[in-house]
Design a protein around this motif. Structure first.
Motif, mmCIF file in Angstrom:
data_model
loop_
_atom_site.group_PDB
_atom_site.id
_atom_site.type_symbol
_atom_site.label_atom_id
_atom_site.label_comp_id
_atom_site.label_asym_id
_atom_site.label_seq_id
_atom_site.Cartn_x
_atom_site.Cartn_y
_atom_site.Cartn_z
ATOM 1 N N UNK A 9 53.049 43.762 50.348
ATOM 2 C CA UNK A 9 53.960 44.694 49.716
ATOM 3 C C UNK A 9 55.405 44.407 50.069
ATOM 4 N N UNK A 10 56.297 45.117 49.399
ATOM 5 C CA UNK A 10 57.709 44.933 49.672
ATOM 6 C C UNK A 10 58.561 45.618 48.640
ATOM 7 N N UNK A 37 43.452 50.306 44.947
ATOM 8 C CA UNK A 37 43.897 51.642 44.576
ATOM 9 C C UNK A 37 45.382 51.753 44.942
ATOM 10 N N UNK A 38 46.017 52.773 44.403
ATOM 11 C CA UNK A 38 47.399 53.048 44.800
ATOM 12 C C UNK A 38 47.619 54.551 44.815
ATOM 13 N N UNK A 39 48.586 54.938 45.635
ATOM 14 C CA UNK A 39 48.944 56.341 45.723
ATOM 15 C C UNK A 39 50.448 56.462 45.782
ATOM 16 N N UNK A 40 50.995 57.087 44.743
ATOM 17 C CA UNK A 40 52.434 57.337 44.679
ATOM 18 C C UNK A 40 52.733 58.680 45.344
ATOM 19 N N UNK A 93 51.860 53.239 47.583
ATOM 20 C CA UNK A 93 51.154 52.540 48.653
ATOM 21 C C UNK A 93 49.858 52.011 48.047
ATOM 22 N N UNK A 94 49.611 50.745 48.232
ATOM 23 C CA UNK A 94 48.436 50.098 47.658
ATOM 24 C C UNK A 94 47.384 49.880 48.743
ATOM 25 N N UNK A 95 46.144 50.192 48.402
ATOM 26 C CA UNK A 95 45.024 50.078 49.321
ATOM 27 C C UNK A 95 43.919 49.232 48.702
ATOM 28 N N UNK A 96 43.226 48.469 49.519
ATOM 29 C CA UNK A 96 42.012 47.818 49.033
ATOM 30 C C UNK A 96 40.794 48.539 49.611
ATOM 31 N N UNK A 111 49.620 49.067 51.916
ATOM 32 C CA UNK A 111 50.835 48.261 51.927
ATOM 33 C C UNK A 111 51.780 48.839 50.875
ATOM 34 N N UNK A 112 53.021 49.068 51.285
ATOM 35 C CA UNK A 112 53.981 49.751 50.429
ATOM 36 C C UNK A 112 54.589 48.796 49.408
#
Length: 117
Positions: A9-10, A37-40, A93-96, A111-112
């Motif tokens: 991320x970045x 997945x992602x969470x805003x 934020x992204x998650x696996x 990871x953001x």
């Protein structure tokens, strides 16, 4: 032990690209499905993409179709999410996730990803 390590991320400008990595240990990614997945902020976590290496199938949420590509590398036991044409709406934020592994779900730390306009 099963572990997932998300990275990549970045901060990127709109229209830019990032490649996220989900490094796996304790199992072989070729044998299982892995999802991103992602969470805003202020929103629920949502599925973005999934790959099932056992049958080669991939899935993409509608808003990322044509922009994101999920793929895996057997040599490094890693699943990647290539993200192109990023927009501020992709900020999250992204998650696996390894779902349904011996009855349990496993998540990597997030990871953001921040996309500036």
């Amino acid at each position: 032990d099963v572990q997932l390590q998300a990275s990549g991320g970045g901060l990127v400008q709109a229209g830019g690209s990032l490649r996220l990595s989900c490094a796996a240990s304790g199992f072989t990614v070729d044998d299982y499905a892995i999802a991103w997945f992602r969470q805003a902020p202020g929103k629920e976590r949502e599925g973005v993409s999934c790959i099932s290496n056992s049958n080669g199938r991939t899935f993409y949420e509608d808003s990322v179709k044509g922009r994101f590509t999920i793929f895996s590398d057997s040599a490094t036991n890693t699943v990647y999410l290539q993200m192109n044409s990023l927009t501020p709406d992709d900020t999250a934020v992204y998650y696996c996730k390894l779902p349904y592994y011996r009855g349990m779900d496993y998540w990597g730390k997030g990871t953001q990803v921040t996309v500036s306009s």
